[in-house]
Design a protein around this motif. Structure first.
Motif, PDB file in Angstrom:
ATOM      1  N   ASP A   1      45.857  51.334  26.230  1.00  0.00           N
ATOM      2  CA  ASP A   1      46.181  50.431  27.324  1.00  0.00           C
ATOM      3  C   ASP A   1      44.959  50.313  28.236  1.00  0.00           C
ATOM      4  O   ASP A   1      44.492  51.330  28.767  1.00  0.00           O
ATOM      5  N   ASN A   2      44.438  49.093  28.395  1.00  0.00           N
ATOM      6  CA  ASN A   2      43.239  48.895  29.220  1.00  0.00           C
ATOM      7  C   ASN A   2      43.572  48.560  30.672  1.00  0.00           C
ATOM      8  O   ASN A   2      42.700  48.147  31.432  1.00  0.00           O
ATOM      9  N   GLY A   3      44.833  48.730  31.072  1.00  0.00           N
ATOM     10  CA  GLY A   3      45.283  48.302  32.391  1.00  0.00           C
ATOM     11  C   GLY A   3      44.489  48.896  33.538  1.00  0.00           C
ATOM     12  O   GLY A   3      44.157  48.190  34.504  1.00  0.00           O
ATOM     13  N   ASN A   4      44.164  50.183  33.465  1.00  0.00           N
ATOM     14  CA  ASN A   4      43.431  50.816  34.560  1.00  0.00           C
ATOM     15  C   ASN A   4      42.023  50.256  34.698  1.00  0.00           C
ATOM     16  O   ASN A   4      41.551  49.990  35.812  1.00  0.00           O
ATOM     17  N   VAL A   5      41.344  50.077  33.571  1.00  0.00           N
ATOM     18  CA  VAL A   5      39.982  49.539  33.600  1.00  0.00           C
ATOM     19  C   VAL A   5      39.987  48.101  34.108  1.00  0.00           C
ATOM     20  O   VAL A   5      39.164  47.711  34.946  1.00  0.00           O
ATOM     21  N   LEU A   6      40.921  47.310  33.605  1.00  0.00           N
ATOM     22  CA  LEU A   6      41.027  45.922  34.036  1.00  0.00           C
ATOM     23  C   LEU A   6      41.360  45.834  35.521  1.00  0.00           C
ATOM     24  O   LEU A   6      40.773  45.027  36.265  1.00  0.00           O
ATOM     25  N   GLY A   7      42.286  46.671  35.976  1.00  0.00           N
ATOM     26  CA  GLY A   7      42.669  46.650  37.380  1.00  0.00           C
ATOM     27  C   GLY A   7      41.519  47.006  38.302  1.00  0.00           C
ATOM     28  O   GLY A   7      41.345  46.386  39.366  1.00  0.00           O
ATOM     29  N   LEU A   8      40.712  47.996  37.916  1.00  0.00           N
ATOM     30  CA  LEU A   8      39.580  48.402  38.741  1.00  0.00           C
ATOM     31  C   LEU A   8      38.534  47.293  38.817  1.00  0.00           C
ATOM     32  O   LEU A   8      37.957  47.034  39.894  1.00  0.00           O
ATOM     33  N   PHE A   9      38.296  46.630  37.687  1.00  0.00           N
ATOM     34  CA  PHE A   9      37.335  45.522  37.688  1.00  0.00           C
ATOM     35  C   PHE A   9      37.815  44.416  38.619  1.00  0.00           C
ATOM     36  O   PHE A   9      37.049  43.886  39.429  1.00  0.00           O
ATOM     37  N   LYS A  10      39.074  44.059  38.510  1.00  0.00           N
ATOM     38  CA  LYS A  10      39.637  42.996  39.343  1.00  0.00           C
ATOM     39  C   LYS A  10      39.632  43.383  40.818  1.00  0.00           C
ATOM     40  O   LYS A  10      39.509  42.524  41.701  1.00  0.00           O
ATOM     41  N   GLN A  11      39.766  44.670  41.084  1.00  0.00           N
ATOM     42  CA  GLN A  11      39.711  45.152  42.461  1.00  0.00           C
ATOM     43  C   GLN A  11      38.331  44.889  43.058  1.00  0.00           C
ATOM     44  O   GLN A  11      38.207  44.491  44.232  1.00  0.00           O
ATOM     45  N   HIS A  12      37.288  45.099  42.259  1.00  0.00           N
ATOM     46  CA  HIS A  12      35.919  44.871  42.733  1.00  0.00           C
ATOM     47  C   HIS A  12      35.548  43.388  42.713  1.00  0.00           C
ATOM     48  O   HIS A  12      34.772  42.933  43.573  1.00  0.00           O
ATOM     49  N   TYR A  13      36.098  42.648  41.752  1.00  0.00           N
ATOM     50  CA  TYR A  13      35.724  41.236  41.588  1.00  0.00           C
ATOM     51  C   TYR A  13      36.988  40.396  41.418  1.00  0.00           C
ATOM     52  O   TYR A  13      37.349  40.018  40.300  1.00  0.00           O
ATOM     53  N   PRO A  14      37.671  40.092  42.510  1.00  0.00           N
ATOM     54  CA  PRO A  14      38.956  39.369  42.421  1.00  0.00           C
ATOM     55  C   PRO A  14      38.835  37.994  41.786  1.00  0.00           C
ATOM     56  O   PRO A  14      39.819  37.484  41.231  1.00  0.00           O
ATOM     57  N   GLU A  15      37.662  37.389  41.864  1.00  0.00           N
ATOM     58  CA  GLU A  15      37.478  36.037  41.329  1.00  0.00           C
ATOM     59  C   GLU A  15      37.057  36.037  39.861  1.00  0.00           C
ATOM     60  O   GLU A  15      36.778  34.978  39.292  1.00  0.00           O
ATOM     61  N   ALA A  16      36.994  37.197  39.236  1.00  0.00           N
ATOM     62  CA  ALA A  16      36.532  37.289  37.848  1.00  0.00           C
ATOM     63  C   ALA A  16      37.474  36.553  36.899  1.00  0.00           C
ATOM     64  O   ALA A  16      38.683  36.458  37.135  1.00  0.00           O
ATOM     65  N   THR A  17      36.909  36.032  35.825  1.00  0.00           N
ATOM     66  CA  THR A  17      37.705  35.415  34.767  1.00  0.00           C
ATOM     67  C   THR A  17      37.836  36.396  33.609  1.00  0.00           C
ATOM     68  O   THR A  17      36.986  37.262  33.406  1.00  0.00           O
ATOM     69  N   ALA A  18      38.918  36.263  32.864  1.00  0.00           N
ATOM     70  CA  ALA A  18      39.176  37.124  31.710  1.00  0.00           C
ATOM     71  C   ALA A  18      39.419  36.252  30.483  1.00  0.00           C
ATOM     72  O   ALA A  18      40.235  35.329  30.520  1.00  0.00           O
TER      73      ALA A  18
END
Length: 283
Positions: free
Chosen positions: A211-228
């Motif tokens: 489950d990549n949820g923690n890694v994804l969540g941390l990235f989004k926390q630092h860069y809310p405007e990021a695209t996936a």
């Protein structure tokens, strides 16, 4: 020209990309085969044309056999869909690229080739064996051994930072990326190498799912405007490379030897690559 001399020429041209890990001052000149900062601290090129910036020795779990297996799989196209998207996401103009945790160097070399080797690129990793392998690729990239937590690179030095399955140090990323530059980070999804995962680990075990949820969540926390962007495809696994597939990934570290032998005796023909590419502009 010897590798050490080619590397010295690269450093002379691009000395502004590096900073001293001791005093944090930007390096300002090259003396022979050494990079020298204004306060007299220096780091010497190896005969292979690499720099070793570590203040202390660090053992890597990726040994020579594992790195060699990884190279053979990558050169067979395992990450071709990822590197193609890396190249496509970059502006057409020449970039200054930093590859974080570059390993044995094949992904960076593939990106540069797709972009006709128009970019300036540095790859670094904690693994000295990985960096030694990277220098054998013969491309235009420069490689060094360095610490992600204290990168020996100047503020705002890079227009693109690539992070393929490596840990992240977001404060350092923000420091070394030029204003308006891009961070491209790839994280595995649940189905990454799923055939191998299901073959090695019994259903319901701790390693059977990811489950990549923690890694994804941390990235989004630092860069809310990021695209996936999801990247998913299958790659043929030639019979003579199946052992390399098993060896190249840390999955085998937590596996039962008898189960590994059973999987090796009954190889499968394809493997799934399933990842998410996270992309953001850093201001």
């Amino acid at each position: 020209m010897k590798k050490i001399d080619e590397a010295a020429a690269f450093l002379t041209t691009h000395v502004n990309l590096f900073r001293c890990p001791v005093c944090l001052a930007p390096y300002d000149h090259v003396e022979g085969h050494s990079l020298v900062c204004p306060h007299g601290h220096n780091v010497d090129l190896s005969k292979k044309g690499t720099l070793y910036f570590m203040q202390r020795a660090v053992e890597s779990e990726y040994d020579n056999a594992m790195l060699a297996a990884r190279r053979r799989m990558l050169q067979a196209g395992l990450f071709a869909g990822i590197t193609a998207e890396f190249a496509a996401q970059m502006p057409a103009s020449p970039q200054t690229i930093l590859d974080v945790g570059c390993g044995e160097g094949t992904p960076l070399a593939d990106v540069l080739q797709l972009r006709d080797n128009r970019d300036t690129a540095i790859g670094f990793d904690l693994s000295k064996p990985g960096i030694n392998l990277a220098t054998q690729l013969g491309g235009p990239a420069f490689f060094c051994v360095a610490d992600l937590a204290q990168m020996p690179f100047s503020d705002g030095a890079f227009t693109t930072v690539l992070d393929l399955f490596s840990p992240s140090a977001y404060k350092e990323f923000n420091r070394v990326i030029a204003p308006g530059g891009r961070l491209l980070k790839v994280i595995p999804n649940a189905d990454y190498l799923i055939e191998l995962r299901q073959a090695i680990f019994p259903a319901g075990s701790a390693h059977a799912t990811y489950d990549n949820g923690n890694v994804l969540g941390l990235f989004k926390q630092h860069y809310p405007e990021a695209t996936a962007q999801r990247i998913r495809y299958q790659v043929p696994v030639p019979a003579d490379l199946f052992a390399d597939l098993m060896l190249m990934t840390p999955m085998h570290w937590g596996a039962d030897e008898a189960q590994l032998a059973q999987v090796k005796a009954d190889p499968f023909a394809h493997i799934t690559v399933d990842v998410t590419l996270l992309s953001t502009q850093v201001n």
